[in-house]
Motif scaffolding. Sequence first.
Motif, PDB file in Angstrom:
ATOM      1  N   GLY A 126     -10.138  30.757 -60.467  1.00  0.00           N
ATOM      2  CA  GLY A 126      -8.673  30.747 -60.491  1.00  0.00           C
ATOM      3  C   GLY A 126      -8.099  29.773 -59.475  1.00  0.00           C
ATOM      4  N   GLY A 127      -8.746  29.655 -58.317  1.00  0.00           N
ATOM      5  CA  GLY A 127      -8.315  28.678 -57.326  1.00  0.00           C
ATOM      6  C   GLY A 127      -8.459  27.257 -57.829  1.00  0.00           C
ATOM      7  N   MET A 128      -9.534  27.005 -58.556  1.00  0.00           N
ATOM      8  CA  MET A 128      -9.722  25.688 -59.164  1.00  0.00           C
ATOM      9  C   MET A 128      -8.609  25.393 -60.165  1.00  0.00           C
ATOM     10  SD  MET A 128     -13.829  25.966 -59.838  1.00  0.00           S
ATOM     11  CE  MET A 128     -13.986  24.380 -60.675  1.00  0.00           C
ATOM     12  N   ALA A 129      -8.231  26.423 -60.936  1.00  0.00           N
ATOM     13  CA  ALA A 129      -7.152  26.245 -61.913  1.00  0.00           C
ATOM     14  C   ALA A 129      -5.837  25.930 -61.216  1.00  0.00           C
ATOM     15  CB  ALA A 129      -7.013  27.503 -62.763  1.00  0.00           C
ATOM     16  N   SER A 130      -5.579  26.603 -60.085  1.00  0.00           N
ATOM     17  CA  SER A 130      -4.358  26.346 -59.325  1.00  0.00           C
ATOM     18  C   SER A 130      -4.344  24.907 -58.820  1.00  0.00           C
ATOM     19  CB  SER A 130      -4.268  27.323 -58.150  1.00  0.00           C
ATOM     20  OG  SER A 130      -3.128  27.072 -57.362  1.00  0.00           O
ATOM     21  N   TYR A 131      -5.490  24.445 -58.357  1.00  0.00           N
ATOM     22  CA  TYR A 131      -5.600  23.053 -57.899  1.00  0.00           C
ATOM     23  C   TYR A 131      -5.367  22.083 -59.060  1.00  0.00           C
ATOM     24  CZ  TYR A 131      -7.819  18.659 -56.547  1.00  0.00           C
ATOM     25  OH  TYR A 131      -8.082  17.322 -56.318  1.00  0.00           O
ATOM     26  N   TYR A 132      -5.995  22.352 -60.185  1.00  0.00           N
ATOM     27  CA  TYR A 132      -5.890  21.444 -61.325  1.00  0.00           C
ATOM     28  C   TYR A 132      -4.465  21.365 -61.857  1.00  0.00           C
ATOM     29  CZ  TYR A 132      -6.844  19.185 -65.776  1.00  0.00           C
ATOM     30  OH  TYR A 132      -6.837  18.316 -66.849  1.00  0.00           O
ATOM     31  N   LEU A 133      -3.747  22.481 -61.803  1.00  0.00           N
ATOM     32  CA  LEU A 133      -2.368  22.488 -62.293  1.00  0.00           C
ATOM     33  C   LEU A 133      -1.510  21.496 -61.526  1.00  0.00           C
ATOM     34  CD1 LEU A 133      -0.285  23.749 -64.198  1.00  0.00           C
ATOM     35  CD2 LEU A 133       0.086  25.543 -62.483  1.00  0.00           C
ATOM     36  N   GLY A 134      -1.795  21.329 -60.238  1.00  0.00           N
ATOM     37  CA  GLY A 134      -1.030  20.377 -59.436  1.00  0.00           C
ATOM     38  C   GLY A 134      -1.610  18.980 -59.447  1.00  0.00           C
ATOM     39  N   ALA A 135      -2.939  18.883 -59.297  1.00  0.00           N
ATOM     40  CA  ALA A 135      -3.577  17.565 -59.170  1.00  0.00           C
ATOM     41  C   ALA A 135      -3.849  16.901 -60.508  1.00  0.00           C
ATOM     42  CB  ALA A 135      -4.893  17.710 -58.402  1.00  0.00           C
ATOM     43  N   ARG A 136      -4.028  17.714 -61.574  1.00  0.00           N
ATOM     44  CA  ARG A 136      -4.375  17.206 -62.897  1.00  0.00           C
ATOM     45  C   ARG A 136      -5.606  16.286 -62.833  1.00  0.00           C
ATOM     46  NH1 ARG A 136       0.256  18.252 -66.186  1.00  0.00           N
ATOM     47  NH2 ARG A 136       1.240  20.018 -65.128  1.00  0.00           N
ATOM     48  N   ALA A 137      -6.597  16.701 -62.051  1.00  0.00           N
ATOM     49  CA  ALA A 137      -7.786  15.860 -61.887  1.00  0.00           C
ATOM     50  C   ALA A 137      -9.031  16.728 -61.736  1.00  0.00           C
ATOM     51  CB  ALA A 137      -7.636  14.972 -60.653  1.00  0.00           C
ATOM     52  N   LEU A 138     -10.087  16.328 -62.414  1.00  0.00           N
ATOM     53  CA  LEU A 138     -11.403  16.933 -62.229  1.00  0.00           C
ATOM     54  C   LEU A 138     -12.173  16.021 -61.275  1.00  0.00           C
ATOM     55  CD1 LEU A 138     -12.206  17.852 -65.943  1.00  0.00           C
ATOM     56  CD2 LEU A 138     -11.595  19.452 -64.123  1.00  0.00           C
TER      57      LEU A 138
END
Length: 240
Positions: A126-138
């Motif tokens: 879930g933390g990764m999802a929160s990061y991705y929502l803002g950064a839009r980067a893998l």
Amino acid sequence: MKWMIPKQHGAWSMLILPFLLGGIVGGWTLAHIPFAIAWLFVYMGTFFLFQYIKQRKKSQELLRTVATYLTIATVAAIPVFLAEWRLVWFVLAMIPFGLVNAYFAKIKDERNVWNDVSAVTSFCIGGMASYYLGARALDGTMVWMFALPYLYFLGSIFFVKTMIREKKSRFYRNVSWGYHVLLVAIFVVFGYPLLALAYMPSLVRAIAFYGKKIPIMKIGIVEIANSVFVLGCLSWYLFS
């Protein structure tokens, strides 16, 4: 239905820390607001769902609470997925670990260490999802987003075992002490002093508190305070 809140101090830290770390490092968006609501009610809904699963005499009131919480979570999640549909992959990644938690609830073995590890894995995804929502980067930062909170919470699992359920177990004492010493030593040796600092209070409390009669509430408060410190250190490191 009855409005209820899980009384699990450690779980609240696991729910909040990865989410906040992801938003701080990846960047906050308006979509994080409904995401936070969905994340909260998914946790509360599944927590009480597991309570329902392990009941012999099923409570319909509890089931209505579960249904209400999960409905709120679903409605709140709609604008999040409209903002970034790829978050569905993070949801799919969490499902197997949720099934593991449901299994341990079914056999009434929720204190099993593997149940705890499975829950921690879901929270960190879930933390990764929160990061991705803002950064839009893998990217490489996402790996740290998962690994660093995971390492902290894994140590917390061992620590709590030595303080509550396994307080007389030399095995868990050795695992807890050895894990925390090794974790700090690795970051020192490989030149990550800020990360070593982040986990240092966990090492101190794992050794200093062992064998002492400390109320569960106080242990929970200490874990929350430690989580705030860890969040600050990890945010600083990932920003620097």
